[in-house]
Scaffold this motif. Structure first.
Motif, mmCIF file in Angstrom:
data_model
loop_
_atom_site.group_PDB
_atom_site.id
_atom_site.type_symbol
_atom_site.label_atom_id
_atom_site.label_comp_id
_atom_site.label_asym_id
_atom_site.label_seq_id
_atom_site.Cartn_x
_atom_site.Cartn_y
_atom_site.Cartn_z
ATOM 1 N N VAL A 34 -2.552 11.279 -6.837
ATOM 2 C CA VAL A 34 -2.637 10.612 -8.147
ATOM 3 C C VAL A 34 -1.245 10.369 -8.716
ATOM 4 C CG1 VAL A 34 -3.573 10.756 -10.482
ATOM 5 C CG2 VAL A 34 -4.880 11.697 -8.559
ATOM 6 N N THR A 35 -0.368 11.370 -8.600
ATOM 7 C CA THR A 35 0.989 11.252 -9.139
ATOM 8 C C THR A 35 1.755 10.130 -8.460
ATOM 9 O OG1 THR A 35 1.021 13.628 -9.569
ATOM 10 C CG2 THR A 35 3.147 12.498 -9.505
ATOM 11 N N ILE A 36 1.653 10.044 -7.124
ATOM 12 C CA ILE A 36 2.367 9.000 -6.377
ATOM 13 C C ILE A 36 1.854 7.624 -6.767
ATOM 14 C CG2 ILE A 36 2.590 8.009 -4.048
ATOM 15 C CD1 ILE A 36 2.820 10.903 -3.002
ATOM 16 N N THR A 37 0.543 7.485 -6.909
ATOM 17 C CA THR A 37 -0.027 6.190 -7.300
ATOM 18 C C THR A 37 0.419 5.796 -8.699
ATOM 19 O OG1 THR A 37 -1.976 6.672 -5.931
ATOM 20 C CG2 THR A 37 -2.170 4.879 -7.523
ATOM 21 N N GLU A 47 -3.311 10.232 -14.305
ATOM 22 C CA GLU A 47 -3.360 11.705 -14.292
ATOM 23 C C GLU A 47 -4.186 12.251 -15.455
ATOM 24 O OE1 GLU A 47 0.523 13.480 -12.473
ATOM 25 O OE2 GLU A 47 1.114 11.805 -13.741
ATOM 26 N N GLN A 48 -4.424 11.439 -16.450
ATOM 27 C CA GLN A 48 -5.214 11.877 -17.606
ATOM 28 C C GLN A 48 -6.671 11.412 -17.525
ATOM 29 O OE1 GLN A 48 -3.190 10.451 -21.114
ATOM 30 N NE2 GLN A 48 -1.336 11.682 -20.724
ATOM 31 N N PHE A 74 -10.718 10.212 -7.211
ATOM 32 C CA PHE A 74 -11.613 11.300 -6.780
ATOM 33 C C PHE A 74 -10.765 12.572 -6.763
ATOM 34 C CE2 PHE A 74 -12.731 7.317 -4.719
ATOM 35 C CZ PHE A 74 -14.075 7.180 -5.040
ATOM 36 N N LYS A 75 -10.938 13.381 -7.791
ATOM 37 C CA LYS A 75 -10.054 14.535 -7.941
ATOM 38 C C LYS A 75 -10.649 15.773 -7.273
ATOM 39 C CE LYS A 75 -7.594 12.869 -11.993
ATOM 40 N NZ LYS A 75 -7.088 13.143 -13.367
ATOM 41 N N ALA A 76 -9.749 16.580 -6.691
ATOM 42 C CA ALA A 76 -10.158 17.789 -5.962
ATOM 43 C C ALA A 76 -10.959 18.707 -6.883
ATOM 44 C CB ALA A 76 -8.916 18.517 -5.449
ATOM 45 N N ASN A 84 -7.167 15.726 -3.816
ATOM 46 C CA ASN A 84 -7.074 14.532 -4.649
ATOM 47 C C ASN A 84 -7.078 13.303 -3.744
ATOM 48 O OD1 ASN A 84 -6.932 15.865 -7.106
ATOM 49 N ND2 ASN A 84 -4.688 16.013 -7.060
ATOM 50 N N VAL A 85 -7.949 12.369 -4.016
ATOM 51 C CA VAL A 85 -8.041 11.135 -3.232
ATOM 52 C C VAL A 85 -7.968 9.940 -4.174
ATOM 53 C CG1 VAL A 85 -9.530 9.688 -1.780
ATOM 54 C CG2 VAL A 85 -9.336 12.146 -1.316
ATOM 55 N N VAL A 86 -7.167 8.955 -3.793
ATOM 56 C CA VAL A 86 -7.066 7.696 -4.530
ATOM 57 C C VAL A 86 -7.343 6.559 -3.555
ATOM 58 C CG1 VAL A 86 -5.539 6.125 -5.783
ATOM 59 C CG2 VAL A 86 -5.394 8.592 -6.182
ATOM 60 N N GLU A 87 -8.153 5.611 -4.000
ATOM 61 C CA GLU A 87 -8.396 4.419 -3.201
ATOM 62 C C GLU A 87 -7.993 3.198 -4.022
ATOM 63 O OE1 GLU A 87 -12.399 4.423 -1.785
ATOM 64 O OE2 GLU A 87 -12.039 6.080 -0.372
ATOM 65 N N ILE A 88 -7.059 2.428 -3.485
ATOM 66 C CA ILE A 88 -6.542 1.244 -4.163
ATOM 67 C C ILE A 88 -7.170 0.011 -3.525
ATOM 68 C CG2 ILE A 88 -4.479 -0.095 -4.729
ATOM 69 C CD1 ILE A 88 -2.859 2.517 -4.377
#
Length: 459
Positions: A34-37, A47-48, A74-76, A84-88
């Motif tokens: 999430v932070t990297i995205t 992040e919020q 999709f947060k752990a 933590n998973v992010v799909e762009i």
């Protein structure tokens, strides 16, 4: 946390197929996903935001807009990998995808290895190893039955069967181990008759599972089906009719097909891989002779044979003789009489006593549905109940089941010979080890690498 996993590592990969399309999906997984995205995303503060939400915004490279995107969070531990998973979701331009991936790598992510998302899901306890393998099978499924079997395995049907057997063995193993602690007192905690009956029952179930692999392999990989017959029997015409396309060259000149033409279709939920071969006959043409020789080689690799003959120029006796010669392994064979539209009633009736025969006209398309039904019936899936029956489709599982069966044989022999508890316990442990290899309760890094490197990148 499982010691195999790198908890400070965030991976990225393109999750959709290569090539331009309407959209592409780029997936990240790891503690900093999430932070990297967020560092390259202009929109809400990701992040919020709560898990399982989607947010519109732009991906920017030092202020320059690369694309408008949707970001799914999709947060752990509520994600596929339990990280933590992010799909762009971005536009499907190769250039846009490459630019976004480069930005994410620049912000600290690394490229994922093949199957690494699913490997992390397994290592983090999302599912066991058999279920993880079923993910790859589900992606590769190309028929109704292969999809159904892979879905059942991914949802734990096969794993539950293995875990139940293993739990019963663990109980007796612990009882025998307990006896060893009281060796000087000559006590018996494990009833030998109950253990023997349990092992016999487990072996019965293993035999059923091993037997199911013959069908499971057909469901997963399809049925290699060779079309053979004399030149000009109509093999290429039949293949074209089955495939509904002009795949093979059709000619009146005998021996036109000198190599193999392969394609596949789904019939009754089963994938058939049809192979049209060179005609079987004696020939002085060197090239054609090589084709005939290769046809015989293909026969040995097939699971089903369609023997096609011209009903107007062939006798029932000739058909029976040909079937004897071309099928030494006694594979399932379906005799198919072609050109019925050119045959007299007397000729047609002469073949009525030939077992399992199907009479067609490949040119006219007559009786093609009957041929397709006969092919499905030859595979012998009629008694298969994929809703209830546990089906083995993986060769690795077959190997582990065979090793388990052998170890249980040794347990039975030890019980019959009255061997000491420590030797019996050692054989039970071997059986438990082999069962544990299936679900991943027993693993090695080499085993995991061998399994997950066969996955596609991004899964």
């Amino acid at each position: 946390m499982n010691p195999h996993i790198l908890t400070n590592d965030t991976i990225v990969a393109v999750a959709t197929a290569a090539g331009a399309g309407a959209i592409a999906v780029i997936r990240l997984s790891g503690p900093d996903a999430v932070t990297i995205t967020q560092r390259v995303f202009k929109g809400k503060n990701l992040e919020q935001q709560p898990s399982h939400t989607i947010h519109f915004g732009t991906i920017r490279d030092e202020g320059k807009i690369v694309d408008e995107v949707l970001v799914s969070l999709f947060k752990a531990p509520h994600s596929y990998t339990k990280e933590n998973v992010v799909e762009i979701s971005c536009h499907g331009s190769d250039y846009i995808v490459q630019q976004i991936v480069k930005l994410l790598l620049k912000q600290g992510a690394r490229l994922a290895n093949a199957g690494e998302f699913t490997k992390r899901a397994f290592l983090n306890g999302q599912f066991d190893l058999a279920q993880a393998e079923a993910v790859a099978d589900l992606i590769a499924s190309d028929s109704a039955l292969s999809h159904e079997v892979a879905m059942k395995q991914m949802r734990g049907g096969f794993s539950q069967e293995i875990k139940r057997l293993r739990a019963e063995l663990v109980h007796f193993a612990s009882m025998i181990e307990l006896e060893l602690d009281f060796g000087e007192e000559d006590v018996e905690f494990a009833d030998r008759d109950q253990l023997r009956n349990l092992i016999l029952n487990i072996q019965r179930i293993i035999r059923e599972l091993l037997k199911s692999f013959e069908l499971g392999n057909v469901i997963k990989n399809g049925v290699p089906t060779v079309i053979v017959g004399k030149p000009n029997a109509g093999k290429s015409t039949l293949l074209n009719k089955l495939l509904n396309e002009e795949k093979a060259i059709v000619s009146d000149v005998p021996g036109t097909t000198r190599d193999f033409i392969e394609d596949e279709i789904s019939l009754g939920g089963i994938t058939f891989r049809f192979i049209d071969t060179a005609g079987l006959r004696e020939t002085t043409d060197k090239v054609e002779a090589i084709g005939v020789e290769r046809t015989l080689q293909k026969l040995s690799q097939s699971s089903l044979i369609i023997y096609l003959f011209d009903i107007t120029t062939t006798t029932p006796e000739e058909v029976l003789s040909e079937l004897q010669e071309l099928n030494p392994k006694k594979l399932p064979v379906l005799p198919v009489a072609n050109k019925i539209d050119e045959a007299s009633p007397a000729t047609l009736s002469a073949f009525d006593n030939l077992q399992d025969i199907v009479k067609i006209s490949a040119v006219a398309g007559a009786n093609m549905d009957a041929l397709k039904d006969a092919l499905v019936e030859k595979v012998n899936l009629g008694k298969l109940n994929t809703q209830q029956q546990t089906i083995v489709t993986n060769l690795r599982h077959v190997d582990s089941l065979n090793k388990t069966y052998t170890a249980l044989d040794d347990v039975l022999n030890g019980l019959a010979l009255g061997m000491s508890g420590d030797l019996v316990a050692a054989d039970i442990r071997r059986a438990l080890y082999s069962l544990g290899e299936i679900t991943g309760e027993i693993t090695t890094d080499d085993l995991l690498d061998n399994i997950f490197t066969k996955f596609c990148i991004g899964k």
